[in-house]
Design an enzyme around this catalytic site. Structure first.
Site, mmCIF file in Angstrom:
data_model
loop_
_atom_site.group_PDB
_atom_site.id
_atom_site.type_symbol
_atom_site.label_atom_id
_atom_site.label_comp_id
_atom_site.label_asym_id
_atom_site.label_seq_id
_atom_site.Cartn_x
_atom_site.Cartn_y
_atom_site.Cartn_z
ATOM 1 C CB SER B 217 -0.948 -0.020 1.199
ATOM 2 O OG SER B 217 -0.254 -0.294 2.389
ATOM 3 N N GLY B 219 -0.164 4.622 -0.026
ATOM 4 C CA GLY B 219 -0.870 5.866 0.305
ATOM 5 C C GLY B 219 -1.604 6.406 -0.911
ATOM 6 C CB ALA B 220 -1.781 9.823 -2.331
ATOM 7 N N GLY B 222 -1.804 4.602 -4.294
ATOM 8 C CA GLY B 222 -2.577 3.386 -4.467
ATOM 9 C C GLY B 222 -1.853 2.148 -3.989
ATOM 10 N N GLY B 248 -5.182 1.141 5.458
ATOM 11 C CA GLY B 248 -4.436 -0.079 5.124
ATOM 12 C C GLY B 248 -5.222 -1.332 5.492
ATOM 13 C CG ASP B 249 -6.133 -1.923 9.423
ATOM 14 O OD1 ASP B 249 -5.024 -2.457 9.200
ATOM 15 O OD2 ASP B 249 -6.345 -1.180 10.381
#
Lengths: 309, 309
Positions: B217, B219-220, B222, B248-249
């Site tokens: 992951s 963040g912005a 993707g 993230g979960d």
């Protein structure tokens, strides 16, 4: 017995972190929990001084259960807390292990319903029947009338029980109108009440607002009392480094035990100041160090002050 | 059903304060509580997506009771948490209402005894009998062996159940050795594992360390997946302002539901990225906004990436 009232009891949580950096994530290295709220702190010190002590107020939810379990385990205080539907508030003290500074976060507390409030009044009146003195301490949870301390003072006086009031802001202002036997503001609370930052002048003013006596805690400068019989300032023999959390509550316990034991005012002040310093010196926040207390007691210096201008 | 494991579950507490000033006292204006810990967050998103979901791990003390009560009230997740003598940890997020920034304080969690650990393993093996997939999530409480995720991965594989691993540091490093089906590190965790801050290179490296597939992951930016069948990056159509807690979960829940539904990899990534963005956009930390999710899903862009250098 001595009765203490804590309407907004708390589960006090202390977190130790290596260093507090706002807006980042911290791993807490140590967690400690204790029963909190001014009246409960006063009660545990009174019990440690050997006085039979009963604590009332409100407790509810999982946090209330945790508080009551700790109270039963760790103190000789009799639990007469009244159940409330909402959860007892938490306070979180974040201690920066680098600087020793504390950042405090206080939850507001549960909203008390009129029914719960009525149940408390019934318990309070019943407990007054056995009380030799009562301490009304701390902030108010949502839902409790702002003039609550005036009402509780009148009920105590109707039962012939002397009252010590330790609160701030509007609850203090309103409480004084019912003429409690003793008010114990700190310097900031006294200044907020009277507009004066000169302690002697402010304490005299607070007395005129209704308290029979005023004992103002002045941090490292000790304690100043203005009473009908005279005025005195008691000063510790030296400054003490440590955690001031609960020092004011220990002072209240000193004053209240002195009242019940009918000690002369200077002796009450010596006890309050020595207990206060012994609390600053104790390793755990809000505890007092019994050895420091006994050592300090004979070395507190009391001076006469003019009771009127 | 889908099984999630949260060995260090938490009671997540959020405090809102007008402004955070370190080393002063704050009146908390809003208090919120929710069941926390990565695996429980994943479980609630899976349940909201319509998957029968069982959550195991440890819970104990008053905080554990509070967590279980909230889990039962607020989610369709089946509670299969194993009792532990110590108290479930709290996490405290202090949100500065002025800046919107969050200061996070995480308790370490209860020490798990060998007996409790053995009881958990029994429950885990039993639950695997019905599981279509398992997610192993988050940090470890004291007392749990550091190679725990390797052991749990092997037990799942022995039962024919695919494993998603979402953790960091040494537990991640050790867990990869047991060849989980999918590892979901974030960019920081991936860099800490591999020493490379270039996500594609780092994800390939992480795969070589044992995971059958790696979905990182970013963040912005993707999510980037490197698998035996190819590599893809899925990117949200635009940047979203909001609270990234739990994003993230939610991505893990997207990946895991996609695995169980046997979706092609690009579709799994789209789901993970849309759920993640819908979590950032939700008013409450860790929830996802169902409307945002549905709106975004067709607009996530997937590009092929080279699976090997």
């Amino acid at each position: 017995m001595i009765l203490t009232v804590t309407l907004n009891a708390a589960l006090d949580i202390t977190y130790r972190v290596p260093r507090l950096h706002p807006h980042t994530t911290h791993r807490v290295t140590e967690v400690a929990e204790r029963p909190g709220g001014k009246g409960l702190n006063v009660a545990r010190v009174l019990a440690a001084l050997g006085h039979r002590t009963v604590a009332t107020g409100f407790a509810g939810g999982g946090t209330g259960e945790a508080l009551r379990a700790l109270l039963a385990q760790e103190t000789a205080v009799t639990d007469a807390l009244v159940p409330v539907g909402g959860a007892t508030r938490r306070t979180v003290a974040v201690v920066d292990a680098g600087t020793g500074d504390t950042t405090q976060l206080n939850e507001p507390g549960p909203t008390v319903s009129p029914t719960e409030w009525a149940a408390f009044l019934g318990t309070y009146r019943e407990l007054l029947g056995e009380a030799r003195a009562v301490a009304l301490c701390g902030s108010l949870p949502p839902g409790v009338p702002v003039d609550v301390y005036a009402r509780l003072t009148r009920a105590a006086h109707a039962a012939g029980v002397p009252v010590l009031l330790d609160t701030s802001g509007e609850p203090l202002r309103r409480g004084l109108a019912a003429r409690p036997d003793l008010a114990k503001p700190n310097a900031d609370e006294l200044a907020a009440l009277t507009g004066s930052t000169e302690p002697l002048r402010a304490a005299r003013d607070a007395r005129r607002r209704g308290a029979h006596a005023v004992a103002a805690s002045l941090g490292a400068d000790g304690m100043l009392a203005v009473t009908a019989d005279g005025a005195w300032q008691a000063t510790p023999p030296r400054r003490f480094a440590g955690n001031p959390t609960g020092a004011g509550d220990s002072a209240v316990a000193g004053l209240l035990s002195g009242l019940v034991e009918e000690l002369p005012w200077p002796d009450r002040l010596c006890r309050a100041v020595a207990l206060s310093a012994a609390t600053v010196r104790a390793p755990a926040a809000g505890e007092f160090d019994a050895t420091t207390y006994q050592e300090l007691l004979p070395h507190v210096v009391v001076t006469d002050r003019p009771a009127v201008a």
